[in-house]
Design a protein around this motif. Structure first.
Motif, short mmCIF file in Angstrom:
data_model
loop_
_atom_site.label_atom_id
_atom_site.label_comp_id
_atom_site.label_asym_id
_atom_site.label_seq_id
_atom_site.Cartn_x
_atom_site.Cartn_y
_atom_site.Cartn_z
N VAL B 110 66.65 25.76 48.64
CA VAL B 110 67.47 24.66 48.17
C VAL B 110 66.66 23.36 48.26
CG1 VAL B 110 68.55 24.35 50.44
CG2 VAL B 110 69.71 23.48 48.40
N ALA B 111 66.78 22.56 47.20
CA ALA B 111 66.10 21.25 47.19
C ALA B 111 67.16 20.18 47.38
CB ALA B 111 65.38 21.05 45.86
N ARG B 112 66.87 19.21 48.23
CA ARG B 112 67.87 18.17 48.51
C ARG B 112 67.22 16.81 48.47
NH1 ARG B 112 69.51 21.95 52.61
NH2 ARG B 112 71.55 22.81 52.13
N SER B 113 68.02 15.86 48.09
CA SER B 113 67.57 14.48 48.18
C SER B 113 68.79 13.60 48.36
CB SER B 113 66.82 14.08 46.91
OG SER B 113 66.47 12.72 46.96
N ASN B 114 68.65 12.56 49.13
CA ASN B 114 69.78 11.64 49.34
C ASN B 114 69.32 10.21 49.14
OD1 ASN B 114 72.19 13.03 50.01
ND2 ASN B 114 71.17 13.71 51.88
N GLY B 115 70.10 9.49 48.41
CA GLY B 115 69.86 8.05 48.25
C GLY B 115 68.61 7.70 47.48
N ALA B 116 68.18 8.60 46.62
CA ALA B 116 66.97 8.30 45.85
C ALA B 116 67.28 7.30 44.73
CB ALA B 116 66.44 9.59 45.24
N GLN B 117 66.22 6.66 44.27
CA GLN B 117 66.37 5.72 43.14
C GLN B 117 65.33 6.06 42.08
OE1 GLN B 117 66.65 1.62 44.06
NE2 GLN B 117 67.93 1.96 45.85
N ILE B 118 65.76 6.00 40.85
CA ILE B 118 64.85 6.31 39.75
C ILE B 118 64.92 5.16 38.75
CG2 ILE B 118 64.36 7.92 37.86
CD1 ILE B 118 65.78 10.09 39.49
N ARG B 119 63.76 4.69 38.32
CA ARG B 119 63.74 3.62 37.32
C ARG B 119 62.75 3.98 36.21
NH1 ARG B 119 66.59 -0.42 39.31
NH2 ARG B 119 66.66 -0.61 41.56
N GLY B 120 63.27 3.93 34.98
CA GLY B 120 62.42 4.12 33.83
C GLY B 120 62.35 2.82 33.05
N ALA B 121 61.78 2.88 31.85
CA ALA B 121 61.67 1.67 31.03
C ALA B 121 63.05 1.09 30.75
CB ALA B 121 60.96 2.01 29.74
N GLU B 126 70.78 4.89 40.74
CA GLU B 126 70.76 4.49 42.14
C GLU B 126 71.58 5.48 42.96
OE1 GLU B 126 71.90 0.42 42.59
OE2 GLU B 126 70.46 -0.24 41.07
N ASN B 127 71.21 5.55 44.23
CA ASN B 127 71.94 6.42 45.16
C ASN B 127 72.10 7.84 44.60
OD1 ASN B 127 72.51 5.01 47.54
ND2 ASN B 127 73.95 3.73 46.38
N LEU B 128 70.99 8.37 44.18
CA LEU B 128 71.00 9.70 43.59
C LEU B 128 70.99 10.75 44.71
CD1 LEU B 128 70.58 11.32 40.88
CD2 LEU B 128 68.18 11.30 41.46
N CYS B 129 71.96 11.63 44.66
CA CYS B 129 72.01 12.71 45.64
C CYS B 129 71.90 14.04 44.90
CB CYS B 129 73.33 12.68 46.42
SG CYS B 129 73.50 11.18 47.38
N LEU B 130 71.03 14.90 45.39
CA LEU B 130 70.80 16.17 44.71
C LEU B 130 70.88 17.29 45.71
CD1 LEU B 130 69.67 17.65 42.08
CD2 LEU B 130 67.43 17.41 43.14
N ASN B 131 71.54 18.32 45.29
CA ASN B 131 71.57 19.53 46.10
C ASN B 131 71.42 20.70 45.13
OD1 ASN B 131 71.90 21.49 47.97
ND2 ASN B 131 74.04 21.06 48.44
N ALA B 132 70.17 21.26 45.07
CA ALA B 132 69.90 22.24 44.02
C ALA B 132 69.42 23.56 44.61
CB ALA B 132 68.85 21.68 43.06
#
Lengths: 193, 689
Positions: B110-121, B126-132
């Motif tokens: 399982v891949a997890r992430s909490n509170g990540a931020q992603i910015r493109g052009a 914001e506050n990206l949470c992933l549980n895969a």
């Protein structure tokens, strides 16, 4: 013979028809003040009697067609006509709509643009339904105002190309009679009255 | 242009090193890995496990690996463009379990992430949470029920279209196998969605969207398939003057489409758009050169389009301030259509068939109603400024109005042939209606270009013996007697005016009224003005005065009304010359009529005078009566039938007694004063002697 020809030429030159084109600016001003008061202001007052024409005003490039032979004649700056069924219907329509528009004016969402037409000044505090209503009201009101100026011109035989002058005079009345606290556009900037 | 396509991933550059410690048991042929530490550009990992060497292939009995604090920025090389150009802040964690033979390892984790931020052009999350949760079972990767939540999604910048959502939640499952299409299925929910156009005139707010989707990428065919069904449970839309509360319509869109990258073509297998109170439209077909100059070959159809719902939702709400009449109308019925849409944007051609059943147009007050209406209309429309020349004979449809009702008057069934081809709406045969005891026939009714110039039309009309008592009752006028007959050979739009040739003749009040030079200025505006000339001959004054309760006048009236303009239901100008003619019949005028004429012309009631005289006489003889009047700008100039010095005689007495004269001294009457006087004579009770 030559004398006769010269005399004839001088005679015809001095006897030519002079056409002075005047625009009844003062009368339109009075009409504008009255109509704005009737539609957006308090109870209508009877029209003020037309002042005696001033030579300075009459010499201004306004519109009124007079013909004279040799000497120049001045048009009387009498009141213009501001009542017929079309004008009445437009005034009624503007008056009926004013109560719906005024709350937006009071809140500063709608202001009076330099040309006397209404415009959105700020959408702050408006939800989308209110914004749509404000847009609809502005659109309908501005169409009525433009139609009113055209009808006034038509009723008084003022050529179409002078309608912008009527609009400009009305703009002053709309602005002058705006309530304190309403927003007015001046030189592209909005100012609170 | 960026096109969606699978892109080979690659690991980030950099060194990787691993250290491990463990023990090998010879008897059991088991390697126990006590610690396993990896350091790489992807991050660091720790693990442990057991490997058996009892079989031909080494077998991992159990293995666990924990990648902690993986900088997300380091993972972007694994992603396709343009995702690999974005900025990623935050860390991820991956837990992996391994087991199975070396050549058939099974991996899950399982891949997890909490509170990540992603910015493109243009994009920010914001506050990206992933549980895969993921699984690799050779040769297939599967990501099952991955959960992704972002508390804020924004797209665009201030000079372009912008979109945002307060919360986006997605769950997705992905299958990845060699030589097989990549398939992602999932569920997407967003709340607090909004968008804005660069000038702020088009806005959406408070969107709540829920739906399922399926994405399929086929490397072999270089295609991407998109399917799904999305519903907007809430949302508000502002588009200039148009406002919509989507809660009332709950729009649903279902889509099954494929994009072929090499061909730059979109195949729409099915697109269905449904609004609860309007109906649904199905579209399928293809769009060639999607990324350049799209060329459409689409079919559209609907079986349940409700014109009433469309009228309420789109037209009435948006335009009722400008046209208050819209608030007084109701539309009904159900439309069905099927059509082909083809061509390049924006010059499209649409052709197909449209049918309406149970159509109805009705006043909300129920004072009039037209319907049921049935329509079958084949159509061909060019959405361009200059329609193409018609090459084929237009197909003809049928319009049928079963009934129409106006203030107690009803009209029987009307049927008419109709065609809409090459933008011209044409009724090729006369439309015949039995109405008001007579008949009306409209011929050659034609709109030459309803798309680019819908106000231009032409037709001819013929009226045969319409009963005026029925007509005036329908118009809520005083009841006239007589009939109306006439022919207008040509009615045509010229600029903003409907102009006519010909004449309408009315048999009215025992005489005739001929109406000519009929024009309607601005016929489609709220300030339409009707202009006409009228000639009156042999009008029986007795009938007129009875109809209008004007006392009683006997005699014959003739004359003309020129340049009559009626605006907003009121006369705004005319020049009238109406006078009696002596045909040897009795010419008498009652006291009541005298009084009313006096009131109208002077504003003062002469009741006392006439009541004094009326004590002796009911009526008086006259030799002439009439007036010349002109109205302009609300000022009525009134002159008598005869002038003498400054006196204008409205009524000239006869030589024989009892005789009476009415002399007017006031020649100009303001419209407001005229209204006051009309009100005065209306409220005056007739004096009966």
């Amino acid at each position: 013979m030559l004398k006769r020809i010269i005399f004839s030429l001088v005679f015809f030159a001095s006897a030519c028809v002079t056409v002075n084109i005047y625009f009844p600016a003062a009368a339109v001003e009075r009409a504008a003040d009255q109509i704005v008061k009737e539609t957006w202001g308090g109870p209508a007052e009877p029209a003020k009697p037309a002042p005696q024409p001033q030579s300075r005003r009459l010499l201004a490039p306004s519109r009124f067609v007079t013909l004279s032979f040799v000497s120049e004649a001045f048009a009387q700056d009498t009141d213009i006509n501001v009542t017929n069924p079309a004008i009445r219907a437009l005034k009624e329509s503007i008056k009926n709509r004013s109560n719906a528009i005024k709350p937006y004016m009071d809140r500063g969402n709608i202001g009076i643009a330099q040309d006397g037409l209404l415009a959105i000044r700020s959408a702050d505090g408006l939800n989308l339904k209110e914004r749509a209503e404000a847009n609809q009201l502005i659109d309908a009101e501005n169409k009525d105002r433009e139609a009113l100026y055209a009808e006034i011109a038509k009723a008084n035989g003022i050529p179409k190309e002078n309608i912008p002058k009527i609009k400009s005079i009305f703009a002053k009345s709309w602005i002058d009679q705006a309530q304190p606290g309403w927003w007015i556009q001046s030189n592209g900037n909005w100012q609170k009255k | 242009m960026n096109v969606l396509a699978p892109t080979p991933s690659r690991l980030p550059n950099g060194k990787a090193s691993a250290t491990f410690s463990g023990a090998y048991a010879t008897a059991s042929k088991k390697l126990t890995v006590k610690t396993f530490d990896v350091a790489s550009a992807l991050g660091s990992a720790k693990g442990n496990g057991e490997i058996l060497f009892t079989e031909q292939q080494p077998t991992v009995a159990k293995g666990a690996l924990l990648f902690q604090a993986i900088p997300l920025e380091n993972l972007k090389t694994l992603l396709p463009s343009p995702l690999n150009q974005w900025i990623y802040q935050g860390h991820g964690r991956v837990e992996v379990e391994v087991h199975g033979a070396w050549n058939a390892l099974a991996i899950k984790g399982v891949a997890r992430s909490n509170g990540a931020q992603i910015r493109g052009a243009d994009v920010a999350l914001e506050n990206l949470c992933l549980n895969a949760p993921f699984e690799w079972l050779r040769p297939t990767w599967r990501v099952g029920e991955a959960q992704l939540t972002a508390l804020k999604l924004t797209y665009g910048d201030k000079d372009r279209w912008q979109a945002a959502a307060d919360r986006v939640q997605a769950s997705a499952t992905m299958d990845l196998a060699p030589d097989q299409p990549v398939k992602i299925t999932g569920h997407l929910k967003s709340a607090g969605g909004k968008f804005a156009s660069p000038d702020g005139s088009k806005l959406g707010e408070n969107f709540v969207i829920d739906g399922v989707f399926e994405l399929r990428s086929d490397p072999a065919k270089h295609s991407i398939g998109l399917g799904g069904k999305f519903r907007a449970d809430a949302g508000e839309l502002l588009w200039g003057k148009f406002f919509a509360d989507l809660k009332l319509q709950q729009p649903v869109i279902e889509l099954q489409a494929d994009y072929f990258r090499d061909l730059d073509r979109l195949d729409c297998r099915r697109c269905n758009f449904n609004l609860m109170k309007i109906g649904s439209v199905d579209i399928n077909g293809s769009v060639e050169r999607l990324s350049q100059s799209p060329e459409l070959r689409l079919q559209a159809r609907s079986a349940n389009f409700l014109p009433g719902g469309f009228y309420e939702f789109v037209l009435r709400q948006s335009f009722h301030r400008e046209y208050p009449l819209l608030d007084k109308l109701t539309l009904g019925g159900e439309l069905a259509f099927q059509c082909q849409i083809h061509g390049n944007l924006p010059t499209l051609t649409t052709e197909g068939d449209l049918s309406l059943k149970a159509g109805e147009l009705r006043a909300q007050s129920d004072s009039w109603q037209i319907g049921p209406i049935t329509l079958n209309l084949p159509f061909q429309i060019f959405w361009s400024e200059s329609p193409k020349a018609a090459s084929i004979k237009p197909r003809i449809g049928v319009l049928a109005i079963e009934q129409a009702r106006f203030s107690g008057q009803s009209v029987g069934r009307i049927t008419a042939a109709i065609s809409l081809s090459n933008n011209a709406l044409i009724f090729p045969q006369p439309i015949h209606a039995e109405i008001f005891g007579g008949a009306v026939e409209i011929s050659a009714l034609r709109w030459p270009d309803i798309i680019n110039d819908p106000k231009q039309l032409s037709f001819s009309a013929e009226m045969k013996r319409l009963r005026l008592d029925d007509l005036t009752q329908a118009l809520d006028w005083p009841p006239f007697s007589g009939s109306l007959t006439g022919s207008i050979p040509q009615v045509q739009s010229v600029g903003n005016t409907l102009q006519t040739n010909g004449e309408i003749q009315a048999e009215l009040f025992g005489g005739q009224v001929r109406l000519g030079k009929l024009e309607i200025e601005n016929p489609f505006s709220s300030l339409a003005a009707v202009r006409l000339d009228a000639r009156l001959s042999s009008i029986d004054l007795d009938q007129v005065t009875k109809t209008f309760s004007f006392g009683r006048i006997s005699g014959i009236l003739e004359g003309s009304i020129d340049d009559l303009v009626i605006t907003d239901g009121q006369p705004s100008q005319f020049r009238a010359d109406l006078h009696s003619v002596d045909r040897g019949t009795e010419q008498r005028i009652s006291v009541e009529a005298l009084n009313k004429i006096t009131v109208l012309s002077s504003g003062a009631s002469a009741g006392a005078l006439y009541s004094g005289l009326a004590g002796f006489f009911d009526s008086f003889r006259y030799s002439k009566l009439g007036f010349k009047a002109s109205l302009k700008n609300d000022r009525l100039t009134l002159r008598g039938v005869e002038s003498q010095d400054d006196q204008e005689f409205l009524v000239v007495g006869s030589f024989l007694p009892p005789r009476v004269n009415i002399v007017s001294h006031t020649q100009t009457i303001a419209f407001s004063e005229l209204l006051h006087r009309l009100q005065q004579i209306k409220s005056d009770k007739p004096e009966t002697k």
